[in-house]
Enzyme design. Structure first.
Site, PDB file in Angstrom:
ATOM      1  N   ARG A  37       0.790  -1.229   0.000  1.00 28.39           N
ATOM      2  CA  ARG A  37       0.000   0.000   0.000  1.00 28.39           C
ATOM      3  C   ARG A  37       0.825   1.283   0.000  1.00 28.39           C
ATOM      4  O   ARG A  37       0.284   2.364  -0.130  1.00 28.39           O
ATOM      5  CB  ARG A  37      -0.912   0.035   1.231  1.00 28.39           C
ATOM      6  CG  ARG A  37      -1.987  -1.016   1.217  1.00 28.39           C
ATOM      7  CD  ARG A  37      -2.912  -0.823   2.402  1.00 28.39           C
ATOM      8  NE  ARG A  37      -3.847  -1.917   2.528  1.00 28.39           N
ATOM      9  CZ  ARG A  37      -3.589  -3.064   3.129  1.00 28.39           C
ATOM     10  NH1 ARG A  37      -2.401  -3.265   3.672  1.00 28.39           N
ATOM     11  NH2 ARG A  37      -4.490  -4.007   3.201  1.00 28.39           N
ATOM     12  N   HIS A 124      -2.950 -11.095   9.948  1.00 29.12           N
ATOM     13  CA  HIS A 124      -3.410 -11.217   8.562  1.00 29.12           C
ATOM     14  C   HIS A 124      -3.098 -12.599   7.980  1.00 29.12           C
ATOM     15  O   HIS A 124      -3.064 -12.773   6.771  1.00 29.12           O
ATOM     16  CB  HIS A 124      -2.799 -10.108   7.690  1.00 29.12           C
ATOM     17  CG  HIS A 124      -3.350  -8.744   8.018  1.00 29.12           C
ATOM     18  ND1 HIS A 124      -2.773  -7.577   7.586  1.00 29.12           N
ATOM     19  CD2 HIS A 124      -4.439  -8.367   8.726  1.00 29.12           C
ATOM     20  CE1 HIS A 124      -3.468  -6.532   8.034  1.00 29.12           C
ATOM     21  NE2 HIS A 124      -4.487  -6.990   8.731  1.00 29.12           N
ATOM     22  N   SER A 199       1.948   1.798   8.912  1.00 31.23           N
ATOM     23  CA  SER A 199       1.340   3.115   8.710  1.00 31.23           C
ATOM     24  C   SER A 199       0.231   3.375   9.728  1.00 31.23           C
ATOM     25  O   SER A 199      -0.284   4.480   9.819  1.00 31.23           O
ATOM     26  CB  SER A 199       0.753   3.201   7.294  1.00 31.23           C
ATOM     27  OG  SER A 199      -0.267   2.232   7.155  1.00 31.23           O
TER      28      SER A 199
END
Ligand SMILES: [Zn+2]
Length: 260
Positions: A37, A124, A199
């Site tokens: 990302r 994840h 992030s």
């Protein structure tokens, strides 16, 4: 990071009863695994590729699955090795300065570096296994990749004929409730919470520093780019993780082990 600041963080870690770290893509980029990302991310540069990681498209479209299996066969993850930042976190654990490690990464590099599996929560999922989307079959990814290399473009479950996928959490797929719970408990227990190479923009990772702060933890952010939590962090570090984490671990090394 200047030495005084590094020393301050080392002091917090030395006196903490429970330290929780959260890691994201930034810790693995130095191992050659692309970020998805970020500004140079795989999906930023090629939004169509994001479909292979979106459950709805993956389940509906055999073409998307074919592309996903080709990507898995070619993935950098099979040859990537842990870098000094991963090893430094193992050193922190040995120094009793890391007690839980929640990772958003699916690459398995914390395990490869030698982190104790029982302290790692892969929220994840991971790429080591393949799973069936219809029954509860799960098996080593390399065995399913062998079938792809042998010519099966979209291998199906040998037990029920269902669709197979890597054991990662795709977009639109539910998280594993037990892992989410473990990560929240670890965040709530922390005196010091280290957010490393993330992030802090994607749920559920973004909720964890909040839980830690609410319970009185110090928040230390180590990330190349800005995060929404920078303003409330006790320390923000922009240095390369492969340099700053080993420097931090060196300050916490148990006496008498390295020099005898
Ligand atoms: Zn099945």
């Amino acid at each position: 990071m200047d030495e005084a600041e590094l020393g301050k963080v080392a002091g917090w870690l030395r006196h903490a009863h429970y330290v929780t770290a959260l890691t994201g893509a930034g810790i693995s980029t130095e191992s050659g695994i692309p970020d998805f990302r970020g500004p140079q991310g795989v999906w930023t540069k090629n939004p169509a590729a994001e479909k292979t990681a979106t459950l709805q498209y993956y389940m509906a479209d055999p073409e998307v699955r074919r592309l996903a299996w080709q990507n898995r066969v070619k993935s950098e993850m099979w040859t990537a090795a842990p870098n000094p930042a991963h090893h430094a976190l193992v050193d922190l654990e040995r120094a009793d300065s890391l007690h839980a490690l929640v990772t958003q990464n699916v690459d398995g590099l914390h395990h490869a570096a030698g982190q104790s599996p029982e302290i790692v929560v892969e929220i994840h999922g991971n790429v080591r296994d393949a799973k069936c989307m219809s029954c509860d079959w799960r098996g080593p990814m390399h065995e399913t990749l062998e079938r792809v290399r042998a010519g099966e473009a979209d291998p199906e479950c040998a037990h029920c004929g269902g669709i197979l996928k890597s054991a990662t959490i795709s977009f639109g797929e539910n998280l594993v409730a037990a892992d989410l719970h473990k990560s929240q408990v670890a965040a709530g227990r922390a005196d010091v919470f280290l957010a490393i190479g993330t992030s802090l923009a994607v749920y559920p990772a973004a909720a964890l520093p909040e839980v830690a702060l609410r319970n009185g933890a110090r928040l230390v952010i180590l990330n190349a780019e800005e995060t929404p939590f920078d303003a409330v962090a006790d320390v923000v570090v922009r240095d390369r993780l492969g340099e700053v984490l080993p420097a931090l671990a060196a300050l916490l090394r148990p006496l008498g082990i390295s020099d005898c």
